[in-house]
Design a protein around this motif. Structure first.
Motif, PDB file in Angstrom:
ATOM      1  N   PHE A  33       1.081  -1.166   0.022  1.00 46.30           N
ATOM      2  CA  PHE A  33      -0.040  -0.091   0.031  1.00 46.30           C
ATOM      3  C   PHE A  33       0.703   1.208  -0.222  1.00 46.30           C
ATOM      4  CE2 PHE A  33       0.933  -0.915   4.575  1.00 46.30           C
ATOM      5  CZ  PHE A  33       0.959   0.245   5.071  1.00 46.30           C
ATOM      6  N   VAL A  34       0.136   2.276  -0.377  1.00 45.40           N
ATOM      7  CA  VAL A  34       1.006   3.705  -0.309  1.00 45.40           C
ATOM      8  C   VAL A  34       0.355   4.548   0.861  1.00 45.40           C
ATOM      9  CG1 VAL A  34       1.279   5.799  -1.588  1.00 45.40           C
ATOM     10  CG2 VAL A  34       1.379   3.465  -2.620  1.00 45.40           C
ATOM     11  N   PHE A  35       0.977   4.986   1.741  1.00 44.73           N
ATOM     12  CA  PHE A  35       0.331   5.942   2.761  1.00 44.73           C
ATOM     13  C   PHE A  35       0.285   7.393   2.007  1.00 44.73           C
ATOM     14  CE2 PHE A  35       0.606   8.910   5.985  1.00 44.73           C
ATOM     15  CZ  PHE A  35      -0.261   8.471   7.068  1.00 44.73           C
ATOM     16  N   ASP A  62      -4.368   0.956  -2.335  1.00 45.91           N
ATOM     17  CA  ASP A  62      -4.156  -0.673  -2.333  1.00 45.91           C
ATOM     18  C   ASP A  62      -3.252  -0.677  -3.836  1.00 45.91           C
ATOM     19  OD1 ASP A  62      -4.589  -3.133  -3.199  1.00 45.91           O
ATOM     20  OD2 ASP A  62      -6.498  -3.152  -3.335  1.00 45.91           O
ATOM     21  N   VAL A  63      -2.071  -0.950  -3.784  1.00 46.75           N
ATOM     22  CA  VAL A  63      -1.284  -0.966  -5.010  1.00 46.75           C
ATOM     23  C   VAL A  63      -1.639  -2.349  -5.934  1.00 46.75           C
ATOM     24  CG1 VAL A  63       1.102  -1.663  -5.719  1.00 46.75           C
ATOM     25  CG2 VAL A  63       0.811  -0.087  -3.771  1.00 46.75           C
ATOM     26  N   ALA A  64      -1.986  -3.506  -5.264  1.00 45.64           N
ATOM     27  CA  ALA A  64      -2.565  -4.492  -6.102  1.00 45.64           C
ATOM     28  C   ALA A  64      -3.614  -4.288  -6.799  1.00 45.64           C
ATOM     29  CB  ALA A  64      -2.353  -5.840  -5.173  1.00 45.64           C
ATOM     30  N   GLY A  65      -4.575  -3.403  -6.125  1.00 43.71           N
ATOM     31  CA  GLY A  65      -5.880  -3.165  -6.795  1.00 43.71           C
ATOM     32  C   GLY A  65      -5.932  -1.862  -7.882  1.00 43.71           C
ATOM     33  N   GLY A  66      -4.575  -1.622  -8.361  1.00 42.33           N
ATOM     34  CA  GLY A  66      -4.616  -0.331  -9.146  1.00 42.33           C
ATOM     35  C   GLY A  66      -4.469   0.954  -8.458  1.00 42.33           C
ATOM     36  N   ASN A  67      -4.076   0.764  -7.469  1.00 41.27           N
ATOM     37  CA  ASN A  67      -4.115   1.985  -6.400  1.00 41.27           C
ATOM     38  C   ASN A  67      -5.394   2.613  -6.132  1.00 41.27           C
ATOM     39  OD1 ASN A  67      -1.160   1.701  -7.760  1.00 41.27           O
ATOM     40  ND2 ASN A  67      -1.028   3.477  -6.168  1.00 41.27           N
ATOM     41  N   VAL A  68      -6.318   1.823  -6.037  1.00 44.54           N
ATOM     42  CA  VAL A  68      -7.543   2.183  -5.533  1.00 44.54           C
ATOM     43  C   VAL A  68      -7.612   3.209  -4.158  1.00 44.54           C
ATOM     44  CG1 VAL A  68      -9.913   1.503  -4.788  1.00 44.54           C
ATOM     45  CG2 VAL A  68      -8.680   0.502  -6.513  1.00 44.54           C
ATOM     46  N   PRO A  69      -8.174   4.310  -3.833  1.00 47.18           N
ATOM     47  CA  PRO A  69      -8.004   4.901  -2.650  1.00 47.18           C
ATOM     48  C   PRO A  69      -8.771   4.190  -1.463  1.00 47.18           C
ATOM     49  CG  PRO A  69      -9.423   6.200  -4.347  1.00 47.18           C
ATOM     50  CD  PRO A  69      -8.819   4.996  -5.074  1.00 47.18           C
ATOM     51  N   TRP A  70      -8.468   4.114  -0.353  1.00 45.52           N
ATOM     52  CA  TRP A  70      -8.997   3.697   0.893  1.00 45.52           C
ATOM     53  C   TRP A  70      -8.909   4.632   1.876  1.00 45.52           C
ATOM     54  CZ3 TRP A  70     -11.989  -0.882   1.937  1.00 45.52           C
ATOM     55  CH2 TRP A  70     -12.048  -1.696   0.781  1.00 45.52           C
ATOM     56  N   ALA A  71     -10.101   4.944   2.504  1.00 46.39           N
ATOM     57  CA  ALA A  71     -10.261   5.755   3.977  1.00 46.39           C
ATOM     58  C   ALA A  71     -10.342   4.598   4.701  1.00 46.39           C
ATOM     59  CB  ALA A  71     -11.121   6.846   3.912  1.00 46.39           C
ATOM     60  N   VAL A  72      -9.036   4.323   5.660  1.00 49.16           N
ATOM     61  CA  VAL A  72      -9.313   3.202   6.855  1.00 49.16           C
ATOM     62  C   VAL A  72      -9.270   3.902   8.041  1.00 49.16           C
ATOM     63  CG1 VAL A  72      -8.087   1.162   7.686  1.00 49.16           C
ATOM     64  CG2 VAL A  72      -7.928   1.710   5.183  1.00 49.16           C
ATOM     65  N   VAL A  73     -10.335   3.890   8.639  1.00 49.10           N
ATOM     66  CA  VAL A  73     -10.674   4.294  10.082  1.00 49.10           C
ATOM     67  C   VAL A  73      -9.927   3.560  11.059  1.00 49.10           C
ATOM     68  CG1 VAL A  73     -12.290   5.040  11.906  1.00 49.10           C
ATOM     69  CG2 VAL A  73     -13.007   5.237   9.395  1.00 49.10           C
ATOM     70  N   LEU A  74      -8.955   3.928  12.085  1.00 51.43           N
ATOM     71  CA  LEU A  74      -8.355   3.475  12.964  1.00 51.43           C
ATOM     72  C   LEU A  74      -9.157   3.666  14.336  1.00 51.43           C
ATOM     73  CD1 LEU A  74      -4.497   3.328  12.605  1.00 51.43           C
ATOM     74  CD2 LEU A  74      -6.130   1.672  11.577  1.00 51.43           C
TER      75      LEU A  74
END
Lengths: 304, 70
Positions: A33-35, A62-74
Motif C-alpha cells: 500500500f501507499v500511505f 491498494d497497490v495490487a488493486g490498481g491504487n484504489v484509494p481507501w479511507a481506513v478508520v483506526l
C-alpha cells in the motif's frame, strides 16, 4: 476530560511510526500500500461523542488493486462498546460523504475500519442478510482484541524483525504482558531503539497501557531504573489531565458552595463558571463564594 | 473510553485540596495531621460529603468528630 489518556496514547502510537503500525494492524507488507496521509476529519465528530474527533483515518492506496484509494478508520476502544457497529456505520458514511481522495468529480474513497480493543473482546461487525428480499448490509471492520494476542509470540516477532518495534508499547495489554521474562525481553528490545525520544515514548506509552491492563505496578517497577528520558508527550498529557481535574473539581465546589449558601444559582452564572478554565481565577472565585453575602455580591466581586 | 485510575486520583486530590481551602478560610488554620488524613483519602463519596461538612461544621474539632478523622 475531553480526551481520554488511553485514547490519546493509542492514537499517538498509531502516528508514531505510521507505516509499520499500519502494516501490523492490516497484516500487509509496506509494498502492498501507499500511505497518502491522515484524512482531515476535524469537522467530523465521532457519533455518540460530539467532543471527540477521530484523527486516525488513513488515506491509503491498494497497490495490487490498481491504487484504489481507501479511507481506513483506526478506532481504539478501552473496552468493546456495544453500539460500535452503528457508530462506525454512521462514521464511515460521514467520511465517505464529506471527504474525497482528490478534487476530481465523483472521486470517492473505498471505506474500511480497524477496531482495536485495548482490553476485552469485541465483535462489532454485522452481516444483515434477507436473501428472498435481496437485501444485504455488511460492515466488517478488522477487529483486534489485544487480550487474545500472546505477548511472547509478538515479542518473538519483534526480535525476529517480523513485527515492528512500534508495537512494543502494546505488549502490556497482551496475554502474558505482565510476565517478568517478557518485560526483560521488552527492555532489551526497547533499548535497541537509537532515538532517545522514541525510546522514552515506548516506555511512557507502555506505562499508560499497563494501567489499562491493570499491571501498572510491575511495569512501573521494571521501568524505574531504565535509562531513558521520560516521554515528553506522556508528561504533557499527564500535566493537562491533572490541570483539567483541578479545574473541574474547583468549578464543582464553587457551584456546590453557592448552592449550599444561596440555594439557587442563576443558570447564566453557572454556565460562566463551567466555562472558566483559568485555575487562578477559579481559586479566587472559590474564596469569594465563601465570603460573599449574596449571589449578587458574589457576581459583583468576581466581575461575573 | 473509561477514565484512567491516575486521573481519578487527581480528581480526589483536587477535592481534598478544596476541603482544606474551605477549612482554612473558615477556621484560619488546619492541623497538619488532619490535612494529611484528608490528602490520603481517595474515596470520592466520602470527600463529597466532607466538603459539605467543612462548610457546616462549627469548628475544626466538630469537623474531625463528624468525619471520623480523629
Amino acid at each position: 476530560m475531553s480526551q481520554n489518556v488511553f485514547d490519546q496514547a493509542a492514537r499517538y502510537l498509531a502516528k508514531l511510526d505510521r507505516v509499520p503500525f499500519l502494516c501490523w494492524v492490516l497484516e500487509l507488507q509496506p509494498a502492498d500500500f501507499v500511505f497518502r496521509g491522515w484524512v482531515d476529519t476535524r469537522r467530523l465528530p465521532f457519533p455518540g461523542e460530539p467532543d471527540r474527533v477521530n484523527d486516525t483515518v488513513a488515506h491509503l492506496e491498494d497497490v495490487a488493486g490498481g491504487n484504489v484509494p481507501w479511507a481506513v478508520v483506526l478506532e481504539f476502544q478501552l473496552e468493546p462498546e456495544p453500539l460500535m457497529f452503528g457508530r462506525m456505520l454512521v462514521y464511515e458514511g460521514q467520511v465517505w460523504l464529506e471527504k474525497k481522495p482528490s478534487d476530481l468529480p465523483g472521486d470517492r474513497f473505498n471505506m474500511g475500519a480497524v477496531v482495536i480493543n485495548l482490553t476485552g473482546r469485541g465483535h462489532c461487525g454485522r452481516e444483515m442478510d434477507w436473501p428472498r428480499a435481496k437485501l444485504k448490509t455488511i460492515l466488517e471492520p478488522r477487529e483486534i482484541n489485544l487480550c487474545d494476542r500472546q505477548a511472547q509470540t509478538v515479542m518473538d516477532g519483534i526480535v525476529a524483525g517480523t513485527v515492528p518495534r512500534v508495537i512494543l508499547p502494546l505488549i502490556p495489554l497482551m496475554q502474558g504482558g505482565d510476565d517478568a521474562g517478557i518485560i526483560q525481553l521488552w527492555l532489551a528490545q526497547a533499548s535497541l531503539e537509537a532515538d532517545n525520544r522514541r525510546r522514552g515514548d515506548y516506555g511512557g506509552l507502555a506505562l499508560v497501557f499497563a494501567e489499562a491492563a491493570k499491571c501498572a505496578d510491575v511495569w512501573k517497577t521494571a521501568l524505574k531504573g531504565w535509562n531513558v528520558v521520560q516521554s515528553q508527550q506522556v508528561l504533557e498529557w499527564q500535566a493537562e489531565a491533572r490541570a483539567e481535574a483541578l479545574v473541574d473539581s474547583t468549578v464543582a465546589h464553587i457551584l456546590r458552595l453557592l448552592e449550599i449558601r444561596f440555594q439557587q444559582i442563576p443558570a447564566d452564572l453557572a454556565n460562566v463558571l463551567r466555562g472558566t478554565t483559568d485555575l487562578a481565577k477559579l481559586q479566587t472565585y472559590f474564596d469569594l463564594a465563601v465570603s460573599a453575602v449574596s449571589i449578587d455580591g458574589f457576581r459583583q466581586s468576581a466581575g461575573l | 473510553m473509561k477514565q484512567s485510575q491516575q486521573v481519578l486520583e487527581w480528581q480526589a486530590e483536587a477535592r481534598a485540596e478544596s476541603i482544606l481551602r474551605l477549612l482554612e478560610l473558615r477556621f484560619h488554620e488546619v492541623p497538619p495531621d488532619l490535612a494529611e488524613s484528608l490528602r490520603t483519602t481517595t474515596d470520592f463519596v466520602k470527600l463529597t460529603a466532607w466538603f459539605d461538612l467543612a462548610y457546616s461544621a462549627a469548628s475544626i474539632e466538630a469537623f474531625r468528630h463528624r468525619t471520623g478523622l480523629c
